[in-house]
Design an enzyme around this catalytic site. Structure first.
Site, PDB file in Angstrom:
ATOM      1  N   PHE A  40       1.423  -0.986  -0.185  1.00 53.54           N
ATOM      2  CA  PHE A  40       0.175   0.126  -0.181  1.00 53.54           C
ATOM      3  C   PHE A  40       0.501   1.434  -0.206  1.00 53.54           C
ATOM      4  CE2 PHE A  40      -2.592  -3.444   2.272  1.00 53.54           C
ATOM      5  CZ  PHE A  40      -3.850  -3.358   1.579  1.00 53.54           C
ATOM      6  N   SER A  90      -6.773  -7.857  -1.886  1.00 53.01           N
ATOM      7  CA  SER A  90      -6.196  -7.243  -0.268  1.00 53.01           C
ATOM      8  C   SER A  90      -6.004  -5.453  -0.331  1.00 53.01           C
ATOM      9  CB  SER A  90      -4.543  -6.915  -0.223  1.00 53.01           C
ATOM     10  OG  SER A  90      -4.493  -7.711   0.245  1.00 53.01           O
ATOM     11  N   CYS A  97      -4.011  -3.562   6.558  1.00 54.49           N
ATOM     12  CA  CYS A  97      -4.553  -4.603   5.178  1.00 54.49           C
ATOM     13  C   CYS A  97      -5.656  -6.041   5.329  1.00 54.49           C
ATOM     14  CB  CYS A  97      -3.589  -5.662   4.581  1.00 54.49           C
ATOM     15  SG  CYS A  97      -3.579  -6.541   3.902  1.00 54.49           S
ATOM     16  N   THR A  99      -8.553  -9.166   4.027  1.00 53.35           N
ATOM     17  CA  THR A  99      -8.632  -9.762   2.756  1.00 53.35           C
ATOM     18  C   THR A  99     -10.352 -10.001   2.386  1.00 53.35           C
ATOM     19  OG1 THR A  99      -6.400 -11.725   3.393  1.00 53.35           O
ATOM     20  CG2 THR A  99      -8.568 -12.309   1.880  1.00 53.35           C
ATOM     21  N   ALA A 113      -9.565 -11.249  11.665  1.00 52.90           N
ATOM     22  CA  ALA A 113      -9.041 -11.580  12.794  1.00 52.90           C
ATOM     23  C   ALA A 113      -8.706 -10.936  14.919  1.00 52.90           C
ATOM     24  CB  ALA A 113      -7.292 -12.213  12.619  1.00 52.90           C
ATOM     25  N   HIS A 151      -0.002  -3.367   8.392  1.00 54.19           N
ATOM     26  CA  HIS A 151       0.035  -4.432   9.555  1.00 54.19           C
ATOM     27  C   HIS A 151       0.411  -3.194  10.291  1.00 54.19           C
ATOM     28  CE1 HIS A 151       2.565  -7.118   7.302  1.00 54.19           C
ATOM     29  NE2 HIS A 151       1.318  -7.212   6.772  1.00 54.19           N
ATOM     30  N   THR A 196       2.828  13.537   7.551  1.00 54.72           N
ATOM     31  CA  THR A 196       4.373  13.640   8.169  1.00 54.72           C
ATOM     32  C   THR A 196       4.716  13.747   8.802  1.00 54.72           C
ATOM     33  OG1 THR A 196       5.471  13.951   5.423  1.00 54.72           O
ATOM     34  CG2 THR A 196       6.709  14.939   7.419  1.00 54.72           C
TER      35      THR A 196
END
Length: 267
Positions: A40, A90, A97, A99, A113, A151, A196
């Site tokens: 990404f 994805s 991220c 699915t 999850a 992640h 940033t």
């Protein structure tokens, strides 16, 4: 090409953290090297809308048995993030991220999850709430943000929002383990948006960033109140640098302590 290979190495070595994604697709380059094609950029494509967040007590598991799991259904108003979608594709939701399990022209469903629910704000979502959406993109494609894995490390809390002309300054509190990876002018993904870092106060446990008018209208962060949660993902390159030099710094600190003790003993 060097950047692509470097990303492939780091991504392949990383754990999935809060992401709910399958392993990335692999491809061969002309020189025979294997590179990872999916990542990404932190450039949000659109704001989606939560349709539902539910517990499914009859979810089919890998071995054919039935178990309970959490499912999130999101609507894509423009359908852009579902362009080219397929089962197993994805899509980042607020930087996580996920699915795609089922989809049609404007909606898609993903499973969340327990690790995802623990580390991110997805478990707090309600029907009608807006979320940032981004499709995965080729690592050798145009990246207008930075390398974002999807992640999420943890959540942070919005401490303040202050206008500055057309810009908006936002201050976020974060846990110490995340703060040690935050540096002024470095990258950070906030709810999946590549931003940033402006100011950093390690003792106070906060950092700030600025949003221009265009960005304010394209992402969910400005809509969140003071005290609201945001997903945080530190720059993956910074994580590996910290891991590489961490042991060395600890040994140097121990050596300095021994030298200091010897000097004090001789004094």
């Amino acid at each position: 090409m060097r950047a692509t290979l470097l990303f492939a190495f780091f991504h392949g070595a990383a754990s999935f953290m809060a992401g709910s994604c399958p392993p990335r697709a692999l491809a061969r380059t002309g020189r025979g090297s294997t590179v990872i094609l999916r990542m990404f950029s932190g450039i949000v494509e659109e704001m989606g809308e939560v349709v539902s967040l539910t517990e499914n007590a009859e979810m089919t598991l890998w071995d054919g048995s039935v178990g309970q799991g959490t499912e999130l259904v999101v609507r894509s108003p423009s359908g852009i993030v579902l362009d080219g979608a397929y089962e197993g594709a994805s899509i980042a939701i607020n930087g996580v991220c996920t699915t795609v399990v089922v989809f049609d022209e404007h909606t898609f469903k993903v499973g969340l999850a327990p690790e995802t629910l623990r580390r991110s704000n997805l478990g707090d979502l309600a029907a009608g709430e807006r979320v940032n959406l981004e499709r995965s993109l080729p690592a050798d494609g145009r990246n207008s943000g930075h390398f974002v894995q999807g992640h999420v490390d943890c959540t942070g809390t919005i401490l303040s929002k202050e206008p500055d002309g057309e810009s908006l300054w936002i201050k976020v509190a974060a846990p110490p383990d995340l703060m040690r990876l935050v540096v002024p002018k470095g990258f950070i993904a906030i709810d999946g948006t590549s931003l940033t870092v402006c100011e950093v106060d390690q003792e106070g446990g906060w950092f700030s960033f600025m949003l221009v008018a265009y960005t304010q209208a394209k992402i969910v962060v400005p809509q969140k109140p003071v005290g609201g949660k945001v997903n945080l993902e530190a720059d993956v390159f910074g994580k590996y640098v910290a891991q590489s030099v961490g042991g060395l710094l600890e040994r140097v600190a121990a050596l300095e302590a021994e030298v200091k003790a010897l000097k004090e003993a001789k004094a």
